[in-house]
Design an enzyme around this catalytic site. Structure first.
Site, PDB file in Angstrom:
ATOM      1  CE  LYS A   1     140.280  73.034  12.911  1.00 50.63           C
ATOM      2  NZ  LYS A   1     138.868  73.148  12.627  1.00 50.63           N
TER       3      LYS A   1
ATOM      4  CG  ASN B   1     143.784  70.559  13.278  1.00 50.62           C
ATOM      5  OD1 ASN B   1     144.761  71.287  13.043  1.00 50.62           O
ATOM      6  ND2 ASN B   1     142.816  70.350  12.398  1.00 50.62           N
TER       7      ASN B   1
ATOM      8  CB  SER C   1     131.761  71.408  18.460  1.00 48.74           C
ATOM      9  OG  SER C   1     131.675  72.369  17.420  1.00 48.74           O
TER      10      SER C   1
ATOM     11  CG  HIS D   1     140.808  69.160   8.609  1.00 50.66           C
ATOM     12  ND1 HIS D   1     139.918  70.179   8.361  1.00 50.66           N
ATOM     13  CD2 HIS D   1     140.706  68.880   9.929  1.00 50.66           C
ATOM     14  CE1 HIS D   1     139.310  70.498   9.500  1.00 50.66           C
ATOM     15  NE2 HIS D   1     139.775  69.734  10.461  1.00 50.66           N
TER      16      HIS D   1
ATOM     17  CD  GLU E   1     137.814  66.570  12.355  1.00 50.81           C
ATOM     18  OE1 GLU E   1     138.163  66.865  13.503  1.00 50.81           O
ATOM     19  OE2 GLU E   1     138.177  67.215  11.355  1.00 50.81           O
TER      20      GLU E   1
ATOM     21  N   GLY F   1     133.746  73.577  14.508  1.00 44.81           N
ATOM     22  CA  GLY F   1     133.774  74.989  14.882  1.00 44.81           C
ATOM     23  C   GLY F   1     132.398  75.608  15.064  1.00 44.81           C
TER      24      GLY F   1
ATOM     25  CD  GLU G   1     139.097  73.660   9.046  1.00 51.72           C
ATOM     26  OE1 GLU G   1     140.316  73.691   9.279  1.00 51.72           O
ATOM     27  OE2 GLU G   1     138.233  73.644   9.956  1.00 51.72           O
TER      28      GLU G   1
HETATM   29  P1  13P Z   1     136.634  72.220  16.423  1.00 52.55           P
HETATM   30  O1  13P Z   1     136.980  71.314  17.587  1.00 52.55           O
HETATM   31  O2  13P Z   1     137.120  73.607  16.613  1.00 52.55           O
HETATM   32  O3  13P Z   1     135.197  72.098  16.062  1.00 52.55           O
HETATM   33  O4  13P Z   1     137.473  71.663  15.163  1.00 52.55           O
HETATM   34  C1  13P Z   1     137.407  70.324  14.866  1.00 52.55           C
HETATM   35  C2  13P Z   1     138.417  70.029  13.845  1.00 52.55           C
HETATM   36  O5  13P Z   1     138.297  70.443  12.714  1.00 52.55           O
HETATM   37  C3  13P Z   1     139.587  69.245  14.268  1.00 52.55           C
HETATM   38  O6  13P Z   1     140.322  68.823  13.169  1.00 52.55           O
END
Ligand code: 13P
Length: 257
Positions: A11, A9, A209, A94, A163, A169, A96
């Site tokens: 982002k 992903n 992560s 997601h 997640e 992150g 976010e």
């Molecule tokens: P990270 O791997 O950067 O922690 O992000 C995970 C994520 O949100 C994947 O959708």
């Protein structure tokens, strides 16, 4: 046997030119990795170009979101009709998007729309740190699943990504064992909402992560069918390593060692 899925992903990262450079540099080594499905989810602006670039490739493409209507007065939105010929998957709910764009409310409609248009949804669920600390993880995940699947009688080949929000992150992760246990509970919930067969077929990924250093810990767990990778998917060498480690573990478990 569930085929592992490693999904990147990206982002809100990478211009069109940067997307081309990233994919061109990685496509051949990724195609050489067997027994794992590999998926890249770039920003909308890169989907068309990457769909052309990956036309004859085993690497799949996904969108990071979509609206649930096929067209209309929804300024700034992108519809399933617009992406269905460009990608096979779409990430839905997601954290976010749940946090900034109300996707708690829309995940259900988006899943229905994706299924309707033949796009495989990757439903993201996960708990906040305070929910985790107060022992509410399972309650939160079950609620998210019930809301997302409300009035959906057949989830088809949907993918779920667990997640934990505190792991995204942050450099912190659940342990392989914790993630495995939680994903086992998610699978039980699917079996209570649908049938055992649906639950045993559904692929459930871990995300948060994930790196080349910790991927093995997750994919060697029996309930975990791959990873949804954020930051590390922007680093070609690391992403390749994540996919190849997954392939190695999958082949070991196929051969019963
Ligand atoms: P990270 O791997 O950067 O922690 O992000 C995970 C994520 O949100 C994947 O959708």
């Amino acid at each position: 046997m569930r085929i592992p899925l490693i999904a990147g992903n990206w982002k809100m990262n990478k211009t069109v030119d940067e997307s081309i450079a990233l994919v061109t540099g990685i496509v051949k080594p990724l195609e050489d990795i067997k027994g794992v499905e590999i998926l890249i989810c770039p920003p909308f602006t890169s989907l068309h170009t990457l769909a052309d670039l990956l036309k004859n490739s085993s690497i799949k493409l996904g969108a990071q979101n979509m609206h649930y209507e096929d067209k209309g007065a929804f300024t700034g939105e992108v519809s399933p009709l617009m992406i269905k010929d460009l990608c096979q998957y779409v990430i839905i709910g997601h954290s976010e998007r749940r946090q900034y764009f109300n996707d708690d409310e829309y995940a259900n409609k988006k899943i229905k729309a994706a299924i309707n248009f033949g796009i495989v949804p990757i439903l993201c669920i996960g708990e906040k740190l305070e929910e985790n600390m107060s022992g509410k993880t399972i309650e939160v995940l079950e609620r998210q699943l019930e809301q997302a699947f409300n009035d959906i009688h057949n989830i088809g080949d949907i993918v779920i990504a667990y997640e934990p929000i505190w792991a995204i992150g942050s450099g912190k992760t659940a342990t392989g064992e914790q993630a495995n246990n939680t994903i086992g509970v998610i699978r039980q919930k699917i079996s209570s909402l649908y049938e055992n067969k649906t639950a045993s077929n559904v692929r459930i990924l871990y995300g948060g992560s994930v790196t080349a250093d910790n991927i093995t810990e997750f994919v060697q767990q029996p309930e975990i069918d791959g990873a949804l990778v954020g930051g590390a998917s922007l680093k070609p060498e690391i992403f390749r390593h994540i996919a190849s480690q997954t392939s190695r573990i999958a082949s070991q478990s196929r051969n019963g060692c």
